[in-house]
Design a protein around this motif. Structure first.
Motif, short mmCIF file in Angstrom:
data_model
loop_
_atom_site.label_atom_id
_atom_site.label_comp_id
_atom_site.label_asym_id
_atom_site.label_seq_id
_atom_site.Cartn_x
_atom_site.Cartn_y
_atom_site.Cartn_z
N LEU A 69 0.82 -1.21 0.00
CA LEU A 69 0.00 0.00 0.00
C LEU A 69 0.85 1.26 0.00
N LEU A 70 2.09 1.16 0.44
CA LEU A 70 2.97 2.32 0.46
C LEU A 70 4.02 2.21 -0.63
N GLU A 71 4.92 1.25 -0.50
CA GLU A 71 5.96 1.02 -1.50
C GLU A 71 6.46 -0.40 -1.32
N ASP A 72 7.19 -0.91 -2.32
CA ASP A 72 7.73 -2.26 -2.20
C ASP A 72 8.54 -2.41 -0.92
N LEU A 73 8.44 -3.59 -0.32
CA LEU A 73 9.16 -3.85 0.93
C LEU A 73 10.61 -4.23 0.63
N GLN A 74 11.52 -3.46 1.17
CA GLN A 74 12.94 -3.77 1.04
C GLN A 74 13.34 -4.75 2.14
N PRO A 75 14.53 -5.38 2.03
CA PRO A 75 14.94 -6.36 3.04
C PRO A 75 14.78 -5.85 4.47
N GLY A 76 14.04 -6.60 5.26
CA GLY A 76 13.81 -6.25 6.67
C GLY A 76 12.66 -5.31 6.91
N ASP A 77 12.04 -4.76 5.85
CA ASP A 77 10.94 -3.81 6.01
C ASP A 77 9.64 -4.52 6.42
N ARG A 78 8.77 -3.77 7.09
CA ARG A 78 7.44 -4.24 7.44
C ARG A 78 6.43 -3.20 6.96
N GLY A 79 5.28 -3.68 6.43
CA GLY A 79 4.28 -2.73 5.97
C GLY A 79 2.97 -3.40 5.61
N PRO A 80 1.92 -2.58 5.41
CA PRO A 80 0.61 -3.11 5.05
C PRO A 80 0.56 -3.46 3.56
N VAL A 81 -0.11 -4.57 3.24
CA VAL A 81 -0.20 -5.02 1.85
C VAL A 81 -1.60 -5.56 1.57
N ARG A 82 -1.97 -5.54 0.29
CA ARG A 82 -3.14 -6.27 -0.19
C ARG A 82 -2.62 -7.53 -0.88
N LEU A 83 -3.17 -8.68 -0.53
CA LEU A 83 -2.82 -9.96 -1.14
C LEU A 83 -4.01 -10.45 -1.94
N GLU A 84 -3.81 -10.75 -3.23
CA GLU A 84 -4.87 -11.26 -4.08
C GLU A 84 -4.50 -12.66 -4.53
N LEU A 85 -5.34 -13.64 -4.15
CA LEU A 85 -5.03 -15.05 -4.33
C LEU A 85 -5.59 -15.58 -5.64
N ASP A 86 -4.95 -16.64 -6.16
CA ASP A 86 -5.44 -17.24 -7.40
C ASP A 86 -6.50 -18.31 -7.13
N ARG A 87 -6.80 -18.59 -5.86
CA ARG A 87 -7.90 -19.48 -5.50
C ARG A 87 -8.36 -19.15 -4.09
N PRO A 88 -9.63 -19.41 -3.78
CA PRO A 88 -10.14 -19.06 -2.45
C PRO A 88 -9.50 -19.93 -1.36
N LEU A 89 -9.23 -19.31 -0.21
CA LEU A 89 -8.69 -20.04 0.95
C LEU A 89 -9.51 -19.67 2.19
N PRO A 90 -9.78 -20.67 3.04
CA PRO A 90 -10.50 -20.39 4.29
C PRO A 90 -9.54 -19.86 5.35
N VAL A 91 -9.57 -18.56 5.59
CA VAL A 91 -8.65 -17.92 6.54
C VAL A 91 -9.43 -17.00 7.47
N ARG A 92 -8.78 -16.62 8.56
CA ARG A 92 -9.39 -15.71 9.53
C ARG A 92 -8.40 -14.61 9.89
N ALA A 93 -8.92 -13.51 10.41
CA ALA A 93 -8.05 -12.46 10.92
C ALA A 93 -7.19 -13.03 12.04
N GLY A 94 -5.91 -12.69 12.02
CA GLY A 94 -4.98 -13.20 13.02
C GLY A 94 -4.18 -14.40 12.54
N ASP A 95 -4.60 -15.04 11.44
CA ASP A 95 -3.83 -16.17 10.91
C ASP A 95 -2.46 -15.69 10.44
N ARG A 96 -1.45 -16.51 10.72
CA ARG A 96 -0.10 -16.22 10.26
C ARG A 96 0.13 -16.86 8.90
#
Length: 224
Positions: A69-96
């Motif tokens: 959402l901000l810029e590409d993550l460089q080595p060691g960086d942390r940031g918010p991202v949107r992940l778009e999957l090629d198939r549905p997965l059953p996941v919940r908030a808090g899953d690692r």
């Protein structure tokens, strides 16, 4: 813990690795194809829009596009991202989860799912920045009231109570009532609305009602 489940009406080939028995997903379906998450790149890896990536969560694997959402993550960086999957997965908030480089066959980073039923991806720098700040707030707090507020903000200021309850937990209905009536949120039926989004709606309804009243008054004067 393990459990044995007797499933009828399906063949052994219909059940594959990563499948899960699930209830209702916040998006209204049984699985997610888009996720908002907090992602950390490992010291040797950069993660961004380019490249082929695999998402590993639980025992499931899916191809994934990474949209920082901000810029590409460089080595060691942390940031918010949107992940778009090629198939549905059953996941919940808090899953690692883990992100692996599909070409180099090595782990590039990992993180935590923040919202398994996000709004459509935001366009424009200012909107992405606002969304990133909301996700950072969501990642930083464990307070259920603050999490409910951030989840509503992440959807542009309006979100179903049912969705918030599915993400925050069963106690989210109480949380919604605690949040509603505050300076930030109001509950209208089964929907939580940010107070500043509600104000113009109320003004428009009152203006419409006043106009209808004046129109009927004119019609009544003509009849007399």
């Amino acid at each position: 813990m393990r459990v044995a489940v007797n499933l009828t009406g399906i063949s052994q080939d219909d059940a594959t690795r990563g499948d899960a028995l699930v209830g209702r997903h916040p998006s209204g379906s049984s699985a997610a194809t888009a996720l908002d998450a907090e992602l950390t790149a490992l010291p040797h890896a950069s993660i961004g829009r380019r490249g082929a990536w695999h998402l590993h969560v639980g025992t499931a694997v899916a191809g994934v596009q990474v949209f920082p959402l901000l810029e590409d993550l460089q080595p060691g960086d942390r940031g918010p991202v949107r992940l778009e999957l090629d198939r549905p997965l059953p996941v919940r908030a808090g899953d690692r989860f883990i992100i692996r480089d599909a070409g180099r066959h090595r782990t590039a980073g990992g993180g935590t799912i923040l919202d398994p039923a996000p709004a459509p991806r935001q366009r424009g720098t200012e909107r992405r920045l606002t969304h990133a700040l909301v996700l950072e707030e969501l990642a930083a707090t464990e307070d259920p009231v603050e999490r409910a507020r951030a989840l509503v903000d992440a959807h542009g200021g309006i979100r179903a109570v049912e969705d918030v309850a599915a993400i925050v937990g069963e106690h989210a209905r109480t949380t919604a009532h605690q949040s509603a009536g505050s300076s930030h949120l109001e509950q209208i039926g089964d929907v939580l609305v940010r107070a500043d989004r509600l104000e113009p709606w109320v003004a428009a309804i009152l203006a419409s009602a006043a106009g209808a009243r004046d129109e009927h008054a004119v019609e009544s004067s003509r009849l007399t």
